[in-house]
Design a protein around this motif. Structure first.
Motif, mmCIF file in Angstrom:
data_model
loop_
_atom_site.group_PDB
_atom_site.id
_atom_site.type_symbol
_atom_site.label_atom_id
_atom_site.label_comp_id
_atom_site.label_asym_id
_atom_site.label_seq_id
_atom_site.Cartn_x
_atom_site.Cartn_y
_atom_site.Cartn_z
ATOM 1 N N TRP A 243 -2.229 -9.311 -3.498
ATOM 2 C CA TRP A 243 -1.192 -8.809 -3.958
ATOM 3 C C TRP A 243 -1.332 -8.063 -5.314
ATOM 4 O O TRP A 243 0.430 -7.326 -5.357
ATOM 5 N N ALA A 244 -2.440 -8.014 -5.917
ATOM 6 C CA ALA A 244 -2.919 -7.645 -7.389
ATOM 7 C C ALA A 244 -2.892 -6.049 -7.046
ATOM 8 O O ALA A 244 -2.212 -5.156 -7.429
ATOM 9 N N ASN A 245 -2.351 -5.858 -5.603
ATOM 10 C CA ASN A 245 -3.013 -4.217 -5.568
ATOM 11 C C ASN A 245 -1.387 -2.842 -5.022
ATOM 12 O O ASN A 245 -1.985 -2.861 -3.758
ATOM 13 N N GLU A 246 -0.508 -3.167 -6.101
ATOM 14 C CA GLU A 246 0.479 -2.785 -5.062
ATOM 15 C C GLU A 246 1.011 -3.376 -3.368
ATOM 16 O O GLU A 246 1.020 -2.259 -3.207
ATOM 17 N N TYR A 247 1.325 -4.652 -3.664
ATOM 18 C CA TYR A 247 1.247 -5.190 -1.926
ATOM 19 C C TYR A 247 2.658 -4.404 -2.211
ATOM 20 O O TYR A 247 3.570 -4.475 -2.739
ATOM 21 N N ALA A 248 2.649 -4.496 -0.703
ATOM 22 C CA ALA A 248 3.665 -4.005 -0.066
ATOM 23 C C ALA A 248 3.579 -4.489 2.041
ATOM 24 O O ALA A 248 2.429 -3.933 1.733
ATOM 25 N N GLU A 249 4.859 -5.160 2.271
ATOM 26 C CA GLU A 249 4.978 -4.727 3.721
ATOM 27 C C GLU A 249 5.769 -3.911 4.219
ATOM 28 O O GLU A 249 5.847 -2.531 3.410
ATOM 29 N N ASN A 250 5.738 -4.039 5.517
ATOM 30 C CA ASN A 250 6.701 -3.067 6.485
ATOM 31 C C ASN A 250 8.176 -2.848 5.867
ATOM 32 O O ASN A 250 8.714 -3.722 6.425
ATOM 33 N N GLN A 251 9.034 -3.835 4.744
ATOM 34 C CA GLN A 251 10.112 -3.693 4.337
ATOM 35 C C GLN A 251 10.957 -2.951 3.516
ATOM 36 O O GLN A 251 10.423 -2.563 2.497
ATOM 37 N N ILE A 252 11.788 -3.219 4.046
ATOM 38 C CA ILE A 252 13.213 -2.418 3.019
ATOM 39 C C ILE A 252 14.473 -3.615 2.042
ATOM 40 O O ILE A 252 14.710 -4.036 3.193
ATOM 41 N N THR A 253 14.111 -3.819 1.272
ATOM 42 C CA THR A 253 15.415 -4.871 1.071
ATOM 43 C C THR A 253 16.252 -4.316 -0.099
ATOM 44 O O THR A 253 16.347 -3.149 -1.105
ATOM 45 N N ILE A 254 17.455 -5.051 0.685
ATOM 46 C CA ILE A 254 18.396 -4.019 0.005
ATOM 47 C C ILE A 254 19.684 -5.249 -0.938
ATOM 48 O O ILE A 254 19.863 -6.109 -0.218
ATOM 49 N N VAL A 255 19.176 -4.792 -2.070
ATOM 50 C CA VAL A 255 19.892 -5.935 -3.243
ATOM 51 C C VAL A 255 21.816 -5.712 -3.691
ATOM 52 O O VAL A 255 21.533 -4.777 -4.447
ATOM 53 N N ASP A 280 10.849 -0.751 13.367
ATOM 54 C CA ASP A 280 10.136 -1.579 13.620
ATOM 55 C C ASP A 280 9.801 -1.734 11.782
ATOM 56 O O ASP A 280 9.356 -3.238 11.053
ATOM 57 N N VAL A 281 10.642 -1.346 11.071
ATOM 58 C CA VAL A 281 10.984 -1.735 9.575
ATOM 59 C C VAL A 281 11.567 -3.142 9.151
ATOM 60 O O VAL A 281 12.422 -3.432 9.944
ATOM 61 N N THR A 282 11.463 -3.882 8.146
ATOM 62 C CA THR A 282 12.185 -5.357 8.317
ATOM 63 C C THR A 282 13.055 -4.980 7.013
ATOM 64 O O THR A 282 12.466 -4.274 6.031
#
Length: 395
Positions: A243-255, A280-282
């Motif tokens: 989590w501390a190491n520039e964490y990212a999953e294969n996800q795009i969030t639209i706010v 495949d992207v969330t």
């Protein structure tokens, strides 16, 4: 309530089932929380942290059932924030000369909160305290998440008392990681990290590496909120390293926020464009005005890319969108990309403002964003779909 962790250590904290907000109204606690205090009995007796002030009387009453408080030899305050130190004032009225072990910053903060000149003993990394059979070793952990924070290691039992590190706002009568719902546990642990520790990720990595270099055997991690890690406790340490190491999953969030649904329609068509180009992207779509802000931050934390949308209002952006962007600034996310979008009627500044604010936040903007006039027609919505497709290419 209290329970024995082993023959040496007893939990003497408080489970707060009704807690819904924390840090004022800044943090939502859907699952409640706990304030974990620990009593260590050897030739010497140690109280490790206390509880939040509203539970002072209950805490002291229960503590007296476990020990004659006048026989408490030392108090260790790993962190001075009031949810851990709140019971000190009343406790110290009864045992005023008991030494309080904390960092130099801890002394300053405790004096700042309570205006008392108690018997403080300043400690730093590597300092120890002999209890008889056992020994405490202190490890400074500044900015995890306050300047005064430290961890304390109990030899023989191989327990790391980590205060806010590795904790969760999660109330459970079971109190151990192997006894609770694992998906709930990790959701609350991730939410805790994303919303509290993210700004200090650099320090998190450095401190974990330092602790690992000490080659301490850790059989249990006892934080100050939530459950105790006794089954493979290093699993949460490894998660923190991720989590501390520039964490990212294969996800795009639209706010987004929207006045008359035009920006909402844009958000949905942008999402269509993303998924049509990469199944495949969330993709998560979040209305910032109707969603819990801390849960929204979790989704942003998980994402490679965040798209922020707002209608233009009074030459600016909607307040819920502005609030989320302000939170993003404070969290100092690393390695994430972003862009703005929104509808407008006549002036149309929102997308430019969002783009500038994302850049100030450390989010690398992919492009200048997209804006559409009034209620977007099918041509405009197709442009939004194409915009979504272009975003995927930047993953």
């Amino acid at each position: 309530m209290s329970f024995k962790i082993n023959d040496t250590v007893t939990w003497v904290g408080k489970i707060d089932w009704e807690l819904k907000k924390f840090h004022g109204d800044e943090y939502s606690t859907h699952k409640g929380s706990s304030y974990n205090s620990y009593l260590i009995k050897d030739e010497k007796t140690v109280l490790m942290d206390t509880v939040w002030g509203p539970f002072t009387n209950e805490f002291i009453t229960n503590l007296k059932k476990e020990v004659d408080i006048h026989k408490i030899d030392y108090i260790v305050m790993n962190h001075s924030e009031v949810d851990h130190s709140g019971a000190l004032v009343e406790l110290m009225k009864e045992i005023p000369n008991t030494p309080i072990y904390c960092t130099k910053a801890g002394v300053r903060i405790l004096k700042g909160y309570y205006h008392q000149d108690w018997n403080f003993v300043e400690v730093k990394t590597g300092d120890t305290l002999d209890l008889g059979t056992h020994k405490l070793t202190f490890i400074e952990a500044a900015m995890l998440h306050w300047p005064d924070t430290m961890f304390t290691y109990l030899s023989e039992e191989n327990i790391l008392f980590s205060n806010d590190g590795f904790g969760q706002h999660y109330a459970s009568e079971f109190m151990y990681n192997d006894k609770v719902d694992q998906s709930e546990l990790y959701q609350e642990a991730l939410k805790y990290y994303a919303n509290i520790l993210t700004p200090f990720s650099k320090q998190v990595l450095k401190k974990i590496e330092e602790i690992l270099s000490l080659n301490l055997q850790i059989d249990m991690i006892c934080p100050s909120h939530g459950i105790i890690w006794r089954d493979n406790p290093i699993q949460i340490v490894n998660k923190y390293l991720q989590w501390a190491n520039e964490y990212a999953e294969n996800q795009i969030t639209i706010v987004y926020d929207s006045m008359w649904d035009s920006t909402r329609r844009m958000a949905e068509c942008i999402a269509e464009g993303i998924t049509s180009n990469n199944k495949d992207v969330t993709v998560k779509i979040v209305n910032s005005a109707k969603s819990d802000k801390n849960d929204t931050i979790v989704e942003i934390f998980r994402s490679k890319t965040v798209l922020i949308g707002s209608s233009t209002i009074n030459n600016g952006i909607l307040s819920s969108t502005a609030s989320i962007i302000e939170m993003i600034k404070g969290f100092k996310f690393k390695g994430k990309k972003g862009a703005g979008f929104g509808s407008y009627g006549w002036s149309g500044e929102s997308v430019k403002i969002i783009t500038e604010e994302l850049e100030k936040s450390g989010i690398k903007t992919i492009n200048a964003g997209i804006k559409e006039l009034w209620n977007p027609d099918e041509d405009a919505l197709n442009r939004c779909r194409e915009f979504g497709k272009s975003i995927v290419e930047e993953l």
